[in-house]
Write a protein that holds these residues in place. Structure first.
Motif, PDB file in Angstrom:
ATOM      1  N   LYS A   1      83.111  98.521  21.850  1.00 12.88           N
ATOM      2  CA  LYS A   1      84.169  98.390  22.845  1.00 12.88           C
ATOM      3  C   LYS A   1      83.985  97.122  23.692  1.00 12.88           C
ATOM      4  CE  LYS A   1      86.707 101.459  25.878  1.00 12.88           C
ATOM      5  NZ  LYS A   1      86.550 102.461  26.940  1.00 12.88           N
ATOM      6  N   ALA A   2      82.720  96.768  23.923  1.00 10.85           N
ATOM      7  CA  ALA A   2      82.453  95.582  24.738  1.00 10.85           C
ATOM      8  C   ALA A   2      82.962  94.324  24.034  1.00 10.85           C
ATOM      9  CB  ALA A   2      80.957  95.463  25.021  1.00 10.85           C
ATOM     10  N   ALA A   3      82.769  94.253  22.715  1.00 15.46           N
ATOM     11  CA  ALA A   3      83.244  93.074  21.975  1.00 15.46           C
ATOM     12  C   ALA A   3      84.759  92.976  22.053  1.00 15.46           C
ATOM     13  CB  ALA A   3      82.788  93.151  20.523  1.00 15.46           C
ATOM     14  N   MET A   4      85.430  94.132  22.006  1.00 15.97           N
ATOM     15  CA  MET A   4      86.890  94.128  22.131  1.00 15.97           C
ATOM     16  C   MET A   4      87.311  93.647  23.513  1.00 15.97           C
ATOM     17  SD  MET A   4      89.657  94.602  20.645  1.00 15.97           S
ATOM     18  CE  MET A   4      89.750  95.736  19.272  1.00 15.97           C
ATOM     19  N   LEU A   5      86.582  94.091  24.537  1.00 20.62           N
ATOM     20  CA  LEU A   5      86.896  93.666  25.902  1.00 20.62           C
ATOM     21  C   LEU A   5      86.756  92.144  26.028  1.00 20.62           C
ATOM     22  CD1 LEU A   5      87.548  94.535  28.831  1.00 20.62           C
ATOM     23  CD2 LEU A   5      85.097  94.745  29.224  1.00 20.62           C
ATOM     24  N   TRP A   6      85.664  91.603  25.494  1.00 23.54           N
ATOM     25  CA  TRP A   6      85.465  90.159  25.575  1.00 23.54           C
ATOM     26  C   TRP A   6      86.544  89.412  24.793  1.00 23.54           C
ATOM     27  CZ3 TRP A   6      82.754  87.606  28.979  1.00 23.54           C
ATOM     28  CH2 TRP A   6      81.609  88.171  29.559  1.00 23.54           C
ATOM     29  N   SER A   7      86.952  89.938  23.644  1.00 32.14           N
ATOM     30  CA  SER A   7      87.954  89.251  22.828  1.00 32.14           C
ATOM     31  C   SER A   7      89.297  89.203  23.539  1.00 32.14           C
ATOM     32  CB  SER A   7      88.129  89.956  21.485  1.00 32.14           C
ATOM     33  OG  SER A   7      86.884  90.088  20.843  1.00 32.14           O
TER      34      SER A   7
ATOM     35  N   ALA B   1      83.617  79.697  26.733  1.00 29.67           N
ATOM     36  CA  ALA B   1      82.465  80.556  27.013  1.00 29.67           C
ATOM     37  C   ALA B   1      82.767  81.968  26.507  1.00 29.67           C
ATOM     38  CB  ALA B   1      82.151  80.562  28.507  1.00 29.67           C
ATOM     39  N   MET B   2      83.961  82.472  26.814  1.00 32.17           N
ATOM     40  CA  MET B   2      84.250  83.870  26.481  1.00 32.17           C
ATOM     41  C   MET B   2      84.354  84.114  24.979  1.00 32.17           C
ATOM     42  SD  MET B   2      86.776  85.080  29.548  1.00 32.17           S
ATOM     43  CE  MET B   2      86.645  86.852  29.447  1.00 32.17           C
ATOM     44  N   ILE B   3      84.862  83.142  24.213  1.00 31.27           N
ATOM     45  CA  ILE B   3      84.943  83.379  22.764  1.00 31.27           C
ATOM     46  C   ILE B   3      83.527  83.471  22.196  1.00 31.27           C
ATOM     47  CG2 ILE B   3      85.086  80.961  21.920  1.00 31.27           C
ATOM     48  CD1 ILE B   3      87.106  83.920  20.560  1.00 31.27           C
ATOM     49  N   ASN B   4      82.622  82.677  22.756  1.00 38.45           N
ATOM     50  CA  ASN B   4      81.226  82.763  22.329  1.00 38.45           C
ATOM     51  C   ASN B   4      80.615  84.111  22.705  1.00 38.45           C
ATOM     52  OD1 ASN B   4      79.896  80.498  20.935  1.00 38.45           O
ATOM     53  ND2 ASN B   4      80.770  79.266  22.586  1.00 38.45           N
ATOM     54  N   LEU B   5      80.859  84.538  23.952  1.00 38.26           N
ATOM     55  CA  LEU B   5      80.290  85.815  24.393  1.00 38.26           C
ATOM     56  C   LEU B   5      80.893  86.962  23.584  1.00 38.26           C
ATOM     57  CD1 LEU B   5      80.240  85.112  28.256  1.00 38.26           C
ATOM     58  CD2 LEU B   5      78.402  84.813  26.589  1.00 38.26           C
ATOM     59  N   ALA B   6      82.153  86.796  23.154  1.00 38.07           N
ATOM     60  CA  ALA B   6      82.801  87.836  22.341  1.00 38.07           C
ATOM     61  C   ALA B   6      82.162  87.942  20.962  1.00 38.07           C
ATOM     62  CB  ALA B   6      84.298  87.529  22.207  1.00 38.07           C
ATOM     63  N   ILE B   7      82.006  86.802  20.279  1.00 36.97           N
ATOM     64  CA  ILE B   7      81.451  86.872  18.923  1.00 36.97           C
ATOM     65  C   ILE B   7      79.980  87.300  18.973  1.00 36.97           C
ATOM     66  CG2 ILE B   7      80.945  84.370  18.809  1.00 36.97           C
ATOM     67  CD1 ILE B   7      82.094  86.218  15.747  1.00 36.97           C
ATOM     68  N   ILE B   8      79.271  86.892  20.025  1.00 38.92           N
ATOM     69  CA  ILE B   8      77.871  87.308  20.148  1.00 38.92           C
ATOM     70  C   ILE B   8      77.788  88.825  20.358  1.00 38.92           C
ATOM     71  CG2 ILE B   8      75.791  87.156  21.583  1.00 38.92           C
ATOM     72  CD1 ILE B   8      76.514  84.185  22.057  1.00 38.92           C
ATOM     73  N   THR B   9      78.646  89.322  21.271  1.00 40.80           N
ATOM     74  CA  THR B   9      78.651  90.768  21.513  1.00 40.80           C
ATOM     75  C   THR B   9      79.008  91.527  20.237  1.00 40.80           C
ATOM     76  OG1 THR B   9      79.290  90.427  23.816  1.00 40.80           O
ATOM     77  CG2 THR B   9      79.693  92.602  22.903  1.00 40.80           C
ATOM     78  N   TYR B  10      79.928  90.971  19.467  1.00 41.88           N
ATOM     79  CA  TYR B  10      80.330  91.638  18.225  1.00 41.88           C
ATOM     80  C   TYR B  10      79.202  91.601  17.184  1.00 41.88           C
ATOM     81  CZ  TYR B  10      82.354  92.357  13.664  1.00 41.88           C
ATOM     82  OH  TYR B  10      82.571  92.817  12.400  1.00 41.88           O
ATOM     83  N   ALA B  11      78.562  90.428  17.047  1.00 38.31           N
ATOM     84  CA  ALA B  11      77.644  90.234  15.922  1.00 38.31           C
ATOM     85  C   ALA B  11      76.247  90.812  16.168  1.00 38.31           C
ATOM     86  CB  ALA B  11      77.536  88.742  15.593  1.00 38.31           C
ATOM     87  N   MET B  12      75.841  90.851  17.439  1.00 34.12           N
ATOM     88  CA  MET B  12      74.443  91.212  17.709  1.00 34.12           C
ATOM     89  C   MET B  12      73.999  92.568  17.150  1.00 34.12           C
ATOM     90  SD  MET B  12      72.601  88.831  18.878  1.00 34.12           S
ATOM     91  CE  MET B  12      71.168  89.609  19.629  1.00 34.12           C
ATOM     92  N   PRO B  13      74.822  93.618  17.254  1.00 30.88           N
ATOM     93  CA  PRO B  13      74.361  94.891  16.667  1.00 30.88           C
ATOM     94  C   PRO B  13      74.076  94.751  15.171  1.00 30.88           C
ATOM     95  CG  PRO B  13      76.243  95.262  18.105  1.00 30.88           C
ATOM     96  CD  PRO B  13      76.092  93.772  17.982  1.00 30.88           C
TER      97      PRO B  13
ATOM     98  N   TYR C   1      75.229  98.744  21.156  1.00 30.30           N
ATOM     99  CA  TYR C   1      74.293  99.235  22.161  1.00 30.30           C
ATOM    100  C   TYR C   1      74.606  98.630  23.523  1.00 30.30           C
ATOM    101  CZ  TYR C   1      72.337  94.653  21.119  1.00 30.30           C
ATOM    102  OH  TYR C   1      72.194  93.313  20.924  1.00 30.30           O
ATOM    103  N   ASN C   2      74.048  99.220  24.554  1.00 31.92           N
ATOM    104  CA  ASN C   2      74.182  98.713  25.931  1.00 31.92           C
ATOM    105  C   ASN C   2      75.618  98.336  26.280  1.00 31.92           C
ATOM    106  OD1 ASN C   2      71.456  98.993  25.798  1.00 31.92           O
ATOM    107  ND2 ASN C   2      70.982  96.813  25.864  1.00 31.92           N
ATOM    108  N   GLN C   3      76.568  99.150  25.805  1.00 31.33           N
ATOM    109  CA  GLN C   3      77.984  98.832  25.986  1.00 31.33           C
ATOM    110  C   GLN C   3      78.404  98.799  27.456  1.00 31.33           C
ATOM    111  OE1 GLN C   3      80.750  98.915  23.107  1.00 31.33           O
ATOM    112  NE2 GLN C   3      78.970  97.660  22.684  1.00 31.33           N
ATOM    113  N   VAL C   4      77.923  99.769  28.217  1.00 24.17           N
ATOM    114  CA  VAL C   4      78.362  99.851  29.606  1.00 24.17           C
ATOM    115  C   VAL C   4      77.848  98.659  30.410  1.00 24.17           C
ATOM    116  CG1 VAL C   4      78.305 101.257  31.701  1.00 24.17           C
ATOM    117  CG2 VAL C   4      78.472 102.353  29.457  1.00 24.17           C
ATOM    118  N   LEU C   5      76.565  98.332  30.197  1.00 25.94           N
ATOM    119  CA  LEU C   5      75.986  97.158  30.863  1.00 25.94           C
ATOM    120  C   LEU C   5      76.770  95.902  30.515  1.00 25.94           C
ATOM    121  CD1 LEU C   5      72.096  97.096  30.574  1.00 25.94           C
ATOM    122  CD2 LEU C   5      73.530  97.191  32.616  1.00 25.94           C
ATOM    123  N   ASN C   6      77.047  95.746  29.231  1.00 25.73           N
ATOM    124  CA  ASN C   6      77.755  94.569  28.754  1.00 25.73           C
ATOM    125  C   ASN C   6      79.137  94.463  29.405  1.00 25.73           C
ATOM    126  OD1 ASN C   6      79.177  92.660  27.189  1.00 25.73           O
ATOM    127  ND2 ASN C   6      77.760  92.959  25.492  1.00 25.73           N
ATOM    128  N   MET C   7      79.820  95.599  29.509  1.00 23.98           N
ATOM    129  CA  MET C   7      81.159  95.546  30.106  1.00 23.98           C
ATOM    130  C   MET C   7      81.095  95.278  31.603  1.00 23.98           C
ATOM    131  SD  MET C   7      83.457  98.195  27.910  1.00 23.98           S
ATOM    132  CE  MET C   7      82.323  99.529  27.733  1.00 23.98           C
TER     133      MET C   7
END
Lengths: 150, 449
Positions: B284-290, B336-348, B356-362
């Motif tokens: 969900k965090a990756a979707m939020l960033w995207s 910055a945000m497109i990078n943070l989005a792809i990183i959040t998506y790819a890291m798991p 993981y750590n979805q709430v913290l990330n959001m």
């Protein structure tokens, strides 16, 4: 998007259009290059001193505090027209002397005031910098900036 | 993650995040100097602080793009990377060059054109690194399945390398210097970088919404078409007052107004895709960033750009804090945000765990984004006041700056919030992975592709 607008059509519009606009841009740049050299700036007056002054400007990263024709950092005054603020258009020697005095007095050390570093410029470097700023002040900027304050 | 070689992206993301931290720390320092101007004024003057702030930004975004490319190209092309080893050597060289540049800056070793302060040997090294990268990804793409996403990404990346070559041209004529300088700066951030951004966003949409590839690809062509049709001649908005002909005021005003279109289309695209797809991705965090990226890019790059792009307005606002406000939100929202989005998506996938750590990330999303929004408002108001006092009333620059002190304090406060958001993000991404999910996400949701 409808079936009639195919992916191939989208692709062709993208590549064709981009090439067209890029070609138009390069053409206009070429025209502008010609304009800058012949009309926008004083090519004949671009002496070695002006070129050396530009190098002094760059070597000391002045652009990372000041703006020059509005581009740069926004931490210190605009210098595209500083030569006019120094009255250099009327009294060249006076402006050079004032510039030397200014550069020598930095940093002011005044508490709560933005500090300009001491760049340890030689007399010759300050004169070259002055020549560069003088030349810059005569660029045809379409009357920008609106006020002498820069 | 289906291909072993995608793992190299992990190293890229780590390096990018390290430099992101440097950028924010040094940015905070710059914010402090604005309100307490004697801070470090002789040890590390403002010009060097800003040089490090902007250079670190550009380099981490590029490293992030490289990492994103290495992550998504094998998956799109359905083959392993041509050479994962070359990719790691490339990263090592690039990080070495970046650190050498930063250390050099501290000791006054730099050139003097804004953003292009790297000494010539480092510029040359950047070209070598770019060629290694382009060779690697181009070979991979040629071997495998061709998709629109990889094609657009390749065009964008080749464009980045090509336009960087203009950084080697520095004529003595300042007006010429400035005109070609924008061939690097504008054609990067308002041209080919948008191709990279849009293709990463399209990849994320395919992966997370499961909408048919055909539909996403048509949208992608439409977005990048709008970006280049408007953005190339939109360069004209930098050619108003630098010794260039007056006709740029017309060309620049018209085409840079149209530069809002691709960003608006990205908002419509991303929300449409999410709305159309019945599924919800567990990350969900990756979707939020995207989605946040599309929205913030629209505000920062689109609306805040339009705010001062018309020549008669720009005549008064050019080079004031209005420009600073736009610069901050545009870089954050778009790149910055497109990078943070792809990183959040790819890291798991890269760490081999469930999201993981979805709430913290959001939380880090809201803290960072809220901070950036507030910073933008503070600088915008400062810029309007500055424009009036300095450009209309003709007051002295330094006198005007004293009137803006309150806004600079607000900007520093906003910067602290952003910094806290960054720390939270780094912990959420690299810290211990806790696989708990937000209560609103049932466990039955599955990735789309």
């Amino acid at each position: 998007m409808t079936e009639r607008f195919t992916k191939a059509a989208a692709r062709n519009i993208f590549y064709g259009g981009s090439l067209f606009f890029f070609a138009a841009f390069v053409g206009l740049t070429a025209l502008s290059h010609n304009y800058i050299v012949n009309k926008g700036t004083d090519s004949a007056g671009l002496t070695d001193a002006v070129a050396r002054g530009k190098h002094v400007w760059e070597k000391n990263a002045c652009i990372n505090c000041h703006t020059l024709l509005g581009e740069g950092a926004y931490f210190a005054p605009e210098l595209g027209n500083v030569w006019l603020r120094y009255g250099g258009d009327k009294d060249h020697e006076g402006a050079v002397t004032a510039l030397k005095g200014w550069m020598a007095a930095q940093p002011s050390g005044i508490e709560g005031r933005r500090q300009m570093p001491q760049f340890n410029l030689t007399d010759r470097e300050v004169e070259d910098l002055g020549a560069f700023l003088e030349w810059t002040s005569r660029i045809n900027t379409q009357n920008w900036p609106p006020k002498l304050s820069g | 993650m289906k291909y072993e070689s995608q793992k190299v992206a992990l190293w890229y993301f780590a390096a990018a995040m390290g430099l992101f931290g440097v950028q924010i720390l040094v940015g905070l320092l710059a914010g402090v100097v604005y309100v307490l101007p004697n801070t470090l004024s002789e040890l590390l003057p403002f010009n060097l602080i800003r040089m490090i702030h902007t250079n670190a930004l550009i380099v981490w975004l590029l490293i992030g793009f490289f990492g994103a490319a290495y992550y998504l190209i094998p998956e799109e092309s359905e083959v392993e990377l041509h050479s994962p080893k070359l990719a790691l050597i490339q990263l090592g060289l690039f990080v070495f060059g970046a650190l050498a540049a930063v250390v050099g800056y501290v000791f006054r070793v730099h050139e003097g054109r804004e953003f292009l302060e790297q000494p010539t040997w480092i510029k040359a090294a950047i070209v070598v690194v770019a060629l290694m990268f382009l060779y690697n990804i181009t070979m991979t793409v040629l071997k495998g399945r061709r998709t629109v996403i990889t094609n657009i990404l390749l065009v964008g990346m080749w464009g980045i390398a090509l336009f960087f070559l203009f950084s080697f041209y520095n004529p003595a004529n300042l007006a010429l210097d400035k005109m070609y300088w924008w061939y690097v700066v504008h054609l990067w951030v308002e041209g080919v970088w948008e191709l990279v951004m849009a293709s990463i966003l399209a990849f994320l949409m395919i992966k997370m919404t499961g909408v048919d590839r055909e539909i996403v690809e048509k949208w992608l062509y439409a977005i990048v078409g709008l970006a280049l049709f408007s953005g190339i001649l939109g360069t004209g908005h930098h050619y108003y007052w630098i010794g260039t002909p007056g006709y740029w005021q017309w060309i620049g005003s018209i085409f840079s107004t149209l530069e809002v279109a691709p960003f608006f289309t990205m908002v419509v695209f991303s929300f449409m895709m999410v709305w159309k797809s019945g599924r919800r991705h567990p990350n969900k965090a990756a979707m939020l960033w995207s989605l946040g990226c599309a929205v913030f890019a629209f505000f920062g790059a689109g609306l805040w750009g339009f705010l001062h792009t018309l020549a008669p307005i720009n005549y008064y606002t050019h080079g004031t804090q209005v420009t600073a406000a736009h610069g901050h939100l545009a870089f954050y929202g778009a790149y910055a945000m497109i990078n943070l989005a792809i990183i959040t998506y790819a890291m798991p996938y890269l760490r081999g765990v469930q999201p993981y750590n979805q709430v913290l990330n959001m939380w880090s999303f809201w803290l960072m984004s809220g901070g950036m929004a507030f910073m933008t408002f503070a600088l915008t108001v400062a810029g309007v006041v500055q424009t009036h006092l300095q450009r209309v009333m003709g007051m002295d620059y330094m006198e005007v700056q004293e009137q803006l002190a309150l806004f600079y304090w607000m900007r520093l406060g906003a910067g602290v919030a952003v910094g806290a958001g960054v720390l939270l993000y780094l912990y959420a991404i690299f810290g211990p992975a806790r696989e708990e999910r937000p209560a609103s996400i049932p466990t039955s949701y599955q990735p789309a592709e």
